[in-house]
Design a protein around this motif. Structure first.
Motif, PDB file in Angstrom:
ATOM      1  N   UNK A   1       0.851  -1.188   0.000  1.00  0.00           N
ATOM      2  CA  UNK A   1       0.000   0.000   0.000  1.00  0.00           C
ATOM      3  C   UNK A   1       0.883   1.233   0.000  1.00  0.00           C
ATOM      4  N   UNK A   2       0.644   2.097  -0.987  1.00  0.00           N
ATOM      5  CA  UNK A   2       1.290   3.405  -1.030  1.00  0.00           C
ATOM      6  C   UNK A   2       0.603   4.211   0.064  1.00  0.00           C
ATOM      7  N   UNK A   3       1.147   4.144   1.283  1.00  0.00           N
ATOM      8  CA  UNK A   3       0.439   4.565   2.484  1.00  0.00           C
ATOM      9  C   UNK A   3       0.522   6.015   2.878  1.00  0.00           C
ATOM     10  N   UNK A   4       1.260   6.840   2.153  1.00  0.00           N
ATOM     11  CA  UNK A   4       1.406   8.240   2.556  1.00  0.00           C
ATOM     12  C   UNK A   4       0.068   8.960   2.646  1.00  0.00           C
ATOM     13  N   UNK A   5      -0.780   8.792   1.670  1.00  0.00           N
ATOM     14  CA  UNK A   5      -2.054   9.528   1.672  1.00  0.00           C
ATOM     15  C   UNK A   5      -3.206   8.615   1.268  1.00  0.00           C
ATOM     16  N   UNK A   6      -3.134   7.366   1.651  1.00  0.00           N
ATOM     17  CA  UNK A   6      -4.163   6.409   1.266  1.00  0.00           C
ATOM     18  C   UNK A   6      -5.357   6.505   2.227  1.00  0.00           C
ATOM     19  N   UNK A   7      -6.546   6.805   1.692  1.00  0.00           N
ATOM     20  CA  UNK A   7      -7.710   6.983   2.564  1.00  0.00           C
ATOM     21  C   UNK A   7      -8.400   5.685   2.977  1.00  0.00           C
TER      22      UNK A   7
ATOM     23  N   UNK B   1       1.791  -4.876   3.446  1.00  0.00           N
ATOM     24  CA  UNK B   1       2.866  -3.986   3.868  1.00  0.00           C
ATOM     25  C   UNK B   1       2.484  -2.572   3.454  1.00  0.00           C
ATOM     26  N   UNK B   2       2.315  -1.708   4.451  1.00  0.00           N
ATOM     27  CA  UNK B   2       2.054  -0.294   4.199  1.00  0.00           C
ATOM     28  C   UNK B   2       3.405   0.389   4.100  1.00  0.00           C
TER      29      UNK B   2
ATOM     30  N   UNK C   1       8.276   0.372  -3.460  1.00  0.00           N
ATOM     31  CA  UNK C   1       7.231  -0.549  -3.908  1.00  0.00           C
ATOM     32  C   UNK C   1       7.598  -1.161  -5.254  1.00  0.00           C
ATOM     33  N   UNK C   2       8.078  -0.352  -6.179  1.00  0.00           N
ATOM     34  CA  UNK C   2       8.455  -0.839  -7.502  1.00  0.00           C
ATOM     35  C   UNK C   2       9.540  -1.912  -7.405  1.00  0.00           C
ATOM     36  N   UNK C   3      10.503  -1.709  -6.518  1.00  0.00           N
ATOM     37  CA  UNK C   3      11.583  -2.676  -6.363  1.00  0.00           C
ATOM     38  C   UNK C   3      11.158  -3.951  -5.628  1.00  0.00           C
TER      39      UNK C   3
ATOM     40  N   UNK D   1      -1.893  -1.064  -3.917  1.00  0.00           N
ATOM     41  CA  UNK D   1      -2.933  -0.038  -3.844  1.00  0.00           C
ATOM     42  C   UNK D   1      -2.226   1.305  -3.891  1.00  0.00           C
ATOM     43  N   UNK D   2      -2.514   2.073  -4.954  1.00  0.00           N
ATOM     44  CA  UNK D   2      -1.894   3.384  -5.138  1.00  0.00           C
ATOM     45  C   UNK D   2      -2.780   4.250  -6.009  1.00  0.00           C
TER      46      UNK D   2
END
Length: 157
Positions: free
Chosen positions: A13-19, A36-37, A67-69, A78-79
């Motif tokens: 999860x791209x967790x910086x601003x995930x609602x 994994x957040x 995440x890409x790596x 999820x992004x």
């Protein structure tokens, strides 16, 4: 949706601003799915609960690069970052937006062109009226339904 086979897939999860972090954790737990957040140190949280979080430098694109790596064929990400989504799809990763939209190869050229055209307009000082729509409960519900459907299909349920 093309089905990739790989054992022990993981959700990133791209967790910086995930609602929808709470929804992801709850649904993944129902399917016994590892999550994994990933967030930057600038977005460090105190209420991580039982979830696994990985913090990376706060430099631009650090979360995306991590995440890409790390994501592999058959994983789920999820992004809302369409650039990241386009690269992940090429690796055979399932990509879902927080609004419940599946990103797929067929739509990426159009999505990336729109992103490019919008950025070009902003650089020229032209901004769309109103900006993007606010995240709604309908968006949250769409995400939950899409995420459940994806996990169900991958688990063969």
């Amino acid at each position: 949706m093309e089905k990739y086979s790989r054992r022990n897939s993981r959700v990133f999860v791209d967790g910086d601003a995930c609602p929808v972090n709470k929804e992801i954790a709850k649904i993944a737990k129902m399917y016994d799915q590892d999550v994994l957040f990933v967030a930057s140190y600038a977005h460090m949280r105190k209420d991580e609960g039982q979830n696994e979080w990985k913090y990376v430098d706060s430099e631009a694109e650090e979360v995306d690069l991590y995440i890409l790596n790390m994501a592999q064929r058959g994983d789920i990400v999820v992004t809302q970052d369409t650039g990241l989504a386009s690269m992940l799809i090429g690796k055979g990763v399932y990509v879902l937006s927080p609004r419940g939209k599946y990103y797929n190869k067929e739509d990426m050229d159009q999505i990336l062109f729109f992103r490019y055209a919008s950025a070009k307009e902003r650089r020229a000082g032209r901004y769309p009226k109103g900006g993007p729509s606010s995240f709604s409960e309908n968006d949250r519900q769409n995400f939950k339904e899409s995420f459940i459907k994806l996990l169900s299909n991958l688990k063969g349920i």
